[in-house]
Write an enzyme that holds these catalytic residues in place. Structure first.
Site, PDB file in Angstrom:
ATOM      1  N   LYS A  72       0.817  -1.218   0.000  1.00 45.28           N
ATOM      2  CA  LYS A  72       0.000   0.000   0.000  1.00 45.28           C
ATOM      3  C   LYS A  72       0.848   1.265   0.000  1.00 45.28           C
ATOM      4  O   LYS A  72       0.472   2.276  -0.613  1.00 45.28           O
ATOM      5  CB  LYS A  72      -0.940  -0.011   1.205  1.00 45.28           C
TER       6      LYS A  72
ATOM      7  N   GLU B 249      -6.333   1.650  -2.497  1.00 48.64           N
ATOM      8  CA  GLU B 249      -5.489   0.542  -2.901  1.00 48.64           C
ATOM      9  C   GLU B 249      -6.049  -0.065  -4.179  1.00 48.64           C
ATOM     10  O   GLU B 249      -7.168   0.249  -4.590  1.00 48.64           O
ATOM     11  CB  GLU B 249      -5.434  -0.533  -1.813  1.00 48.64           C
TER      12      GLU B 249
ATOM     13  N   ASN C  10      -6.699  -3.886  -5.891  1.00 47.76           N
ATOM     14  CA  ASN C  10      -6.690  -5.333  -5.756  1.00 47.76           C
ATOM     15  C   ASN C  10      -6.441  -5.935  -7.133  1.00 47.76           C
ATOM     16  O   ASN C  10      -7.276  -5.803  -8.032  1.00 47.76           O
ATOM     17  CB  ASN C  10      -8.013  -5.836  -5.176  1.00 47.76           C
TER      18      ASN C  10
ATOM     19  N   ARG D  94      -6.672  -8.655  -8.746  1.00 50.81           N
ATOM     20  CA  ARG D  94      -7.311  -9.969  -8.874  1.00 50.81           C
ATOM     21  C   ARG D  94      -8.800  -9.770  -9.080  1.00 50.81           C
ATOM     22  O   ARG D  94      -9.290  -8.637  -9.087  1.00 50.81           O
ATOM     23  CB  ARG D  94      -7.081 -10.793  -7.604  1.00 50.81           C
TER      24      ARG D  94
END
Length: 666
Positions: free
Chosen positions: A116, A293, A295, A297
């Site tokens: 992060k 942030e 992700n 995926r």
């Protein structure tokens, strides 16, 4: 397109990927641990390979074993699902080195967004707005506490490698900074192997809005609109929706643009999510959202995006990984209707959302397949008879509804949750039902503090009503027809001279319940509770649904008998009753307050209590790690610690005795 892929995951997401692969004519290979040998994803796949013992570190995190399983079975690519190795850049490199395709982004893209602190610095360079905070490498507690003072409380401590709410702590009082920072470090180390944390300003009325992005290997990147994930508890999402309520078109465009720029900055390929925190105090604004942030995926909540776009994101993942270009551009995409997703977990909400384990003796959902299109969809990797294991996330299913507008879709969610019947483990279904009916949520007034703010009214602590107890009492005697009932059952109440009288004994929450039952005619009974007598009529409506008439008041109730267990379901609430074995002895109960027991399986990480120590009710005695989260176990009363029976590192199971206190009379 690939001929065969391996799925490096388990449970719901493994089943989800298998179903799409099957539609595309792609064969699948499942991997499984000891605990998952009989799991649904294993039976659905074309092939399955055992990869180790039950703990994730010895099975689903064993990259080399998973890659070897792919090579041995002739799989050409690996789909990581979410969690486990899905955002591990070293795994991606190993997959490529083995000559296999990773169905997801490059290792460099995961590296860029994996931590992060580095991700926030990168976003600043890309011109994406970020939340004020400190994301440097200095981990000295005194230094970080001083930085927190500069930022201004409340602040968030976040493990830089964290996700799913793990390693995250809200600190409102400077005096709590040190202990919360150390707890976040431990969770970061335990869950991700990285204790380093960052701190950032906590937005007072925050909304969690994320943008689904998709990129291909030809440089094309689009966004698939937003999801609102503001309904959270302990920073874990509970109900998600798409699109976000009260989202101005200009803000949607600005967020989408920022998300695409973030993805392009790292050359992103595949499905990803850019998460933003927005200030919801005065409506969403173009300058009122900040990058949190990314992700790298597929997200748990991806089905709501599929519902409003009509796209299959897993199919797109496979096509992009195989080298295809995205079959559309941004202008081709539009929003159709509204969708919600609610996550059903095995957890005890009144006990602080403690993970629950047990055997799911009864499992019934309104949609009959694991993955189906239409207005109602249930994604699950669990079947009736399966166990909720202490080794993995306790999610049972995801309920997804899609309607023409928000009001209709939310009504559908409430109705569908009422038809979700789970027996054998404590679940959060009643909590989800209460959330779906919450006035603020129904009006679209959502923020990440809603659940914490209104928790008391959302927790269902009601005891079973008279008609539920009456129905369970009658059913315990086998006097009413069941789905698999005996055809001669109707003659059980027949007497030549007079009515029979039976005594029903059942147990609910360790409390014995006794009723006298007097059959009046087929399906009608007189239920005696002391000096009170009430008439109940029962009619098997369909399956396990009964129509009840208690003194003229009618209701519909789901009733299921499994062995010596009776499960009752009504309006999203469930009640479990046990029929005592008359030949079994009575177990001695705990001496209330003198002992501290493990409330769930887990590992003891901290022992604060010492023999002879004087403690006050509420003092922390132990920290137990379960489901990769830390849970503090506290003193049940004021007193003296007599004996501590565990030490750090010990694995315990539900009900293990951890500590004894001196009896109060001493």
């Amino acid at each position: 397109m690939f001929d065969k892929i391996l799925i490096a995951n388990r449970g719901e997401i493994a089943c989800r990927v298998i179903m799409t692969a099957r539609k595309m004519g792609v064969r699948t290979v499942a991997v499984y641990s000891d605990a998952d040998a009989q799991s649904q994803h294993v039976s659905l796949a074309d092939e399955a390979v055992h990869i180790g013992p039950s703990p994730v570190a010895e099975s689903y995190l064993q990259a080399d074993r998973i890659i070897q399983a792919a090579l041995d079975t002739g799989a050409q690519a690996i789909h990581p699902g979410y969690g486990f190795l899905s955002e591990n850049p070293d795994f991606v490199r190993k997959v490529g080195a083995a000559g296999l395709t990773f169905i997801g982004p490059s290792a460099s893209a995961i590296d860029a967004m994996g931590l992060k602190d580095a991700a926030k610095s990168l976003m600043v360079e890309a011109g994406v707005p970020v939340v004020p905070g400190y994301q440097g490498s200095n981990q000295d507690v005194a230094f970080l506490a001083a930085e927190a003072d500069k930022i201004g409380y409340p602040i968030l401590i976040k493990a830089r490698a964290g996700g799913g709410g793990k390693g995250m702590r809200l600190v409102e009082n400077p005096a709590d900074f040190k202990s919360e920072f150390e707890a976040a470090q431990r969770e970061g180390q335990s869950s991700f192997g990285d204790p380093i944390c960052l701190i950032e300003k906590y937005i007072a009325q925050p909304r969690h809005v994320e943008i689904q992005v998709f990129g291909d290997q030809h440089g094309n990147v689009v966004h698939l609109f937003e999801r609102d994930c503001s309904l959270q508890r302990r920073y874990q999402k509970v109900i998600e929706e798409a699109p976000a309520p009260d989202m101005p078109p200009a803000v949607r465009a600005a967020m989408g643009k920022a998300a695409v720029e973030a993805a392009k900055a790292i050359g992103y390929v595949g499905a990803g999510t850019v998460e933003f925190i927005a200030d919801g105090s005065d409506g969403l604004k173009e300058d009122g959202f900040w990058f949190m942030e990314m992700n790298t995926r597929l997200q748990v909540e991806h089905p709501v995006t599929e519902a409003i776009t009509g796209l299959d994101l897993v199919a797109l993942q496979l096509r992009v990984a195989a080298g295809d270009a995205l079959p559309f551009c941004q202008d081709d995409l539009s929003i159709d209707g509204w969708a919600f997703e609610a996550r059903i977990y095995a957890e005890d909400v009144p006990k602080g959302f403690l993970p629950a384990i047990g055997t799911l003796n009864h499992l019934a959902f309104p949609a009959g397949t694991t993955f189906e299109t239409g207005s109602v969809r249930i994604d699950s990797g669990i079947r009736s008879g399966d166990d909720i294991s202490p080794f993995y996330d306790p999610m049972i299913a995801k309920v997804i509804v899609h309607g023409p507008d928000r009001r209709t879709a939310l009504k559908m969610l409430t109705a569908v949750l009422a038809q979700c019947h789970v027996g054998g483990a404590t679940t959060n279904i009643a909590f989800l039902s209460a959330l779906s009916k919450h006035a603020g949520f129904q009006a679209g007034n959502v923020d990440t503090n809603l659940i914490a703010r209104d928790l008391e009214e959302l927790i269902d602590t009601t005891t079973p009503a008279d008609h539920i107890i009456a129905a369970a009492s009658v059913l315990s005697l086998g006097l009413v027809p069941t789905e698999t009932g005996d055809p001669w059952q109707g003659l059980a109440n027949w007497r030549h001279w007079s009515n029979a009288t039976y005594t029903s004994r059942i147990v609910h929450d360790a409390e014995p319940i006794s009723r006298k039952i007097e059959p009046l005619s087929e399906g009608r009974f007189l239920v005696h509770d002391g000096d009170t007598s009430r008439t109940i009529g029962t009619v098997l409506k369909a399956g396990t649904q009964y129509t009840l008439d208690l003194d003229g008041v009618q209701s519909t109730l789901g009733l299921v008998v499994q062995g010596r267990s009776i499960f009752a379901f009504q309006d999203g609430r469930s009640f479990a009753f046990e029929i005592p074995d008359p030949l079994a002895g009575h177990a001695e109960g705990a001496d209330g307050g003198d002992n501290v027991f493990a409330p769930m399986p887990g590992m003891v990480t901290i022992v604060s209590a010492k023999p002879g120590q004087s403690v006050t009710e509420g003092d922390s005695l132990f920290v137990l790690e379960a489901m990769k989260m830390e849970h503090a176990l506290r003193a049940p009363r004021d007193g003296i610690v007599a004996e501590v029976l565990v030490q750090p590192g010990m694995q315990v199971v539900d009900g293990d005795l951890l500590l004894q206190m001196e009896p109060e009379d001493e």
